[in-house]
Design a protein around this motif. Sequence first.
Motif, PDB file in Angstrom:
ATOM      1  N   THR A 283       0.892  -1.283  -0.258  1.00  0.00           N
ATOM      2  CA  THR A 283      -0.203  -0.398   0.016  1.00  0.00           C
ATOM      3  C   THR A 283       0.901   0.891  -0.021  1.00  0.00           C
ATOM      4  N   GLU A 284       1.097   1.775  -1.023  1.00  0.00           N
ATOM      5  CA  GLU A 284       1.652   3.062  -1.232  1.00  0.00           C
ATOM      6  C   GLU A 284       1.082   3.889  -0.325  1.00  0.00           C
ATOM      7  N   GLY A 285       0.315   4.505   1.078  1.00  0.00           N
ATOM      8  CA  GLY A 285       0.368   5.287   2.124  1.00  0.00           C
ATOM      9  C   GLY A 285       0.939   6.307   2.096  1.00  0.00           C
ATOM     10  N   PRO A 286       0.656   7.525   3.106  1.00  0.00           N
ATOM     11  CA  PRO A 286       1.582   8.671   2.850  1.00  0.00           C
ATOM     12  C   PRO A 286       2.351   8.292   4.569  1.00  0.00           C
ATOM     13  N   LEU A 287       2.113   7.167   4.901  1.00  0.00           N
ATOM     14  CA  LEU A 287       3.066   6.146   5.455  1.00  0.00           C
ATOM     15  C   LEU A 287       3.907   5.578   5.515  1.00  0.00           C
ATOM     16  N   SER A 288       4.040   4.995   4.550  1.00  0.00           N
ATOM     17  CA  SER A 288       5.172   4.263   3.861  1.00  0.00           C
ATOM     18  C   SER A 288       6.456   4.988   4.238  1.00  0.00           C
ATOM     19  N   GLY A 289       7.308   3.633   4.733  1.00  0.00           N
ATOM     20  CA  GLY A 289       8.901   3.997   4.685  1.00  0.00           C
ATOM     21  C   GLY A 289       8.831   4.505   6.197  1.00  0.00           C
ATOM     22  N   ARG A 290       7.725   4.617   6.804  1.00  0.00           N
ATOM     23  CA  ARG A 290       7.950   5.110   8.590  1.00  0.00           C
ATOM     24  C   ARG A 290       7.807   4.314   9.259  1.00  0.00           C
ATOM     25  N   HIS A 291       8.715   4.412  10.483  1.00  0.00           N
ATOM     26  CA  HIS A 291       8.239   2.999  11.457  1.00  0.00           C
ATOM     27  C   HIS A 291       8.093   4.173  12.663  1.00  0.00           C
ATOM     28  N   ILE A 292       6.724   2.914  13.167  1.00  0.00           N
ATOM     29  CA  ILE A 292       6.122   3.779  14.309  1.00  0.00           C
ATOM     30  C   ILE A 292       5.850   2.950  15.558  1.00  0.00           C
ATOM     31  N   VAL A 293       5.862   3.226  16.727  1.00  0.00           N
ATOM     32  CA  VAL A 293       5.622   3.171  18.270  1.00  0.00           C
ATOM     33  C   VAL A 293       4.159   3.093  18.568  1.00  0.00           C
ATOM     34  N   VAL A 294       3.429   1.623  18.467  1.00  0.00           N
ATOM     35  CA  VAL A 294       2.522   1.703  19.415  1.00  0.00           C
ATOM     36  C   VAL A 294       2.400   1.478  21.011  1.00  0.00           C
ATOM     37  N   THR A 295       1.935   1.670  22.118  1.00  0.00           N
ATOM     38  CA  THR A 295       1.530   0.575  23.557  1.00  0.00           C
ATOM     39  C   THR A 295       0.295   0.955  23.365  1.00  0.00           C
ATOM     40  N   SER A 296       0.113  -0.770  23.787  1.00  0.00           N
ATOM     41  CA  SER A 296      -1.763  -0.594  24.301  1.00  0.00           C
ATOM     42  C   SER A 296      -1.698  -1.440  25.105  1.00  0.00           C
ATOM     43  N   GLY A 297      -2.879  -1.566  26.209  1.00  0.00           N
ATOM     44  CA  GLY A 297      -3.429  -2.528  26.538  1.00  0.00           C
ATOM     45  C   GLY A 297      -2.359  -1.954  28.215  1.00  0.00           C
ATOM     46  N   PRO A 298      -3.442  -2.610  29.193  1.00  0.00           N
ATOM     47  CA  PRO A 298      -3.097  -2.244  30.198  1.00  0.00           C
ATOM     48  C   PRO A 298      -1.839  -3.100  30.848  1.00  0.00           C
ATOM     49  N   THR A 299      -1.122  -2.775  32.095  1.00  0.00           N
ATOM     50  CA  THR A 299      -0.024  -3.692  32.779  1.00  0.00           C
ATOM     51  C   THR A 299      -0.803  -4.098  34.007  1.00  0.00           C
ATOM     52  N   HIS A 300       0.062  -5.292  34.084  1.00  0.00           N
ATOM     53  CA  HIS A 300       0.033  -6.561  35.104  1.00  0.00           C
ATOM     54  C   HIS A 300       1.283  -6.117  36.355  1.00  0.00           C
ATOM     55  N   GLU A 301       0.883  -5.487  37.661  1.00  0.00           N
ATOM     56  CA  GLU A 301       1.762  -5.483  38.063  1.00  0.00           C
ATOM     57  C   GLU A 301       1.130  -6.623  39.144  1.00  0.00           C
ATOM     58  N   PRO A 302       2.264  -7.690  39.553  1.00  0.00           N
ATOM     59  CA  PRO A 302       2.451  -8.403  40.728  1.00  0.00           C
ATOM     60  C   PRO A 302       2.095  -8.201  41.784  1.00  0.00           C
ATOM     61  N   ILE A 303       1.104  -9.011  42.703  1.00  0.00           N
ATOM     62  CA  ILE A 303       1.224  -8.972  43.959  1.00  0.00           C
ATOM     63  C   ILE A 303       2.388  -9.947  44.731  1.00  0.00           C
ATOM     64  N   ASP A 304       1.609 -11.649  43.784  1.00  0.00           N
ATOM     65  CA  ASP A 304       2.439 -11.976  44.340  1.00  0.00           C
ATOM     66  C   ASP A 304       2.085 -12.932  42.946  1.00  0.00           C
ATOM     67  N   PRO A 305       2.471 -14.582  43.289  1.00  0.00           N
ATOM     68  CA  PRO A 305       2.338 -15.440  41.688  1.00  0.00           C
ATOM     69  C   PRO A 305       1.668 -15.772  40.847  1.00  0.00           C
ATOM     70  N   VAL A 306      -0.115 -14.929  41.758  1.00  0.00           N
ATOM     71  CA  VAL A 306      -1.288 -15.447  41.360  1.00  0.00           C
ATOM     72  C   VAL A 306      -2.264 -14.095  40.872  1.00  0.00           C
ATOM     73  N   ARG A 307      -1.479 -13.399  41.965  1.00  0.00           N
ATOM     74  CA  ARG A 307      -2.513 -11.552  42.375  1.00  0.00           C
ATOM     75  C   ARG A 307      -2.192 -11.185  41.639  1.00  0.00           C
ATOM     76  N   TYR A 308      -2.263  -9.922  40.781  1.00  0.00           N
ATOM     77  CA  TYR A 308      -1.402  -8.588  40.371  1.00  0.00           C
ATOM     78  C   TYR A 308      -2.873  -7.456  40.747  1.00  0.00           C
ATOM     79  N   ILE A 309      -2.435  -5.928  39.803  1.00  0.00           N
ATOM     80  CA  ILE A 309      -2.810  -4.730  40.300  1.00  0.00           C
ATOM     81  C   ILE A 309      -3.231  -4.481  38.340  1.00  0.00           C
ATOM     82  N   ALA A 310      -4.326  -4.229  38.433  1.00  0.00           N
ATOM     83  CA  ALA A 310      -4.617  -4.013  37.096  1.00  0.00           C
ATOM     84  C   ALA A 310      -5.534  -2.767  36.987  1.00  0.00           C
ATOM     85  N   ASN A 311      -5.800  -2.212  35.564  1.00  0.00           N
ATOM     86  CA  ASN A 311      -7.310  -1.691  34.978  1.00  0.00           C
ATOM     87  C   ASN A 311      -7.901  -2.480  33.917  1.00  0.00           C
TER      88      ASN A 311
END
Length: 401
Positions: A180-208
């Motif tokens: 696809t010869e789009g306007p962003l051809s040849g560009r590199h873009i980093v996208v972050t997404s989703g929640p993160t999980h911060e462990p409380i112990d091996p089976v529990r975590y804090i999230a959103n």
Amino acid sequence: MLNGKRIALIIGGGIAAFKVPEMIRALRAEGCAVTPIVTKAGAEFVTPLTLSVVAGEPAHQDLFDVSREAEIGHIQMSRNADLLVVVPATADLMAKMAQGLANDLASTLLLATDKPVLIAPAMNVRMWDHPATQRNIRQLQADGVRFVGPVEGPMACGEFGEGRMSDPAEIIAAIRAALTEGPLSGRHIVVTSGPTHEPIDPVRYIANRSSGAQGTALACALRDLGAQITFVTGPASVPPPAGVKVVRVETARQMQTAVQEALPADAAVCAAAVADWHVLNAGQQKMKKDGTGRAPALEFGENPDILAQVSQMPEGRPALVVGFAAETEKVMEHATVKRARKGCDWIVANDVSPATGIMGGSENAVTIIDAQGPETWPRLAKEEVARRLAQRIASALTTKE
């Protein structure tokens, strides 16, 4: 979309090669001509005859084919294609590409071409993680080679991990994006997404409650404008997009490392809902009730500020850095302060209070805050928000040239 396009398809020597005939059929169904080039190792997994039949034209193997080399056939083959695709891209083939070797037909085509190259890596997880392979990946990315996958999953060798080849549908999506010869051809873009999980112990975590839907939609929209996407995602409930490089993480600190490794980039879009805190005294074993009625005291440490770090890079900063501000009150006030404090170019602000249904929902209502001030959009499907935002990003990057 692929009607009239021609692909030179190089088949490497891995068990994932058995998926190639299926992919060729799908490409031809979209009107794409496919010229198969099979390596000696690749022919051990799928025969040239099979490839010839499904492609409707001869499969090529030998660099020293007298009938073709009288007209410098390997040069013509590398130039006649609109795109060179390597499926599966083995560790050996990637090493040859990174070093500029040309000792067979496949590697010679890859060195002689003046057309874009897309590879779908497939190998054992230890081979993928090996420092030599990672070094070759960085070199190939610097050379402009596009990647699709690999993904995490079970392997033919019985192990599990990153190194499994992307499904044919994902590879074909990446082919569409590359052609696809789009306007962003040849560009590199980093996208972050989703929640993160911060462990409380091996089976529990804090999230959103972030589903990752907006970040995924945005990655798709940028991909469809021709950009090469590195998609760094936490444990989202929606699947990642096809046709992009997916890096899966769990914690904020893992996301920080993944973003750093993905740079340099033309733009960074930080759409992830990164947890502000992690548990300093996370248990190494599952925490148990002790009968006192008291919950264990958790100590918290501040997570890295990924958006601020990327925005304030002294060297190699992306030309455009976009952050997101999910607020439940004083949305404009908090988002404006956040943009100034973190140093990003734009902030995409939205109200995620429970009454809106936006967090985890299918719609979004955003205001873009940049140096010129706020621009408020109506409530839209997240896919439409992504499409409009991708167009705005493309326009900004073109203006900065």
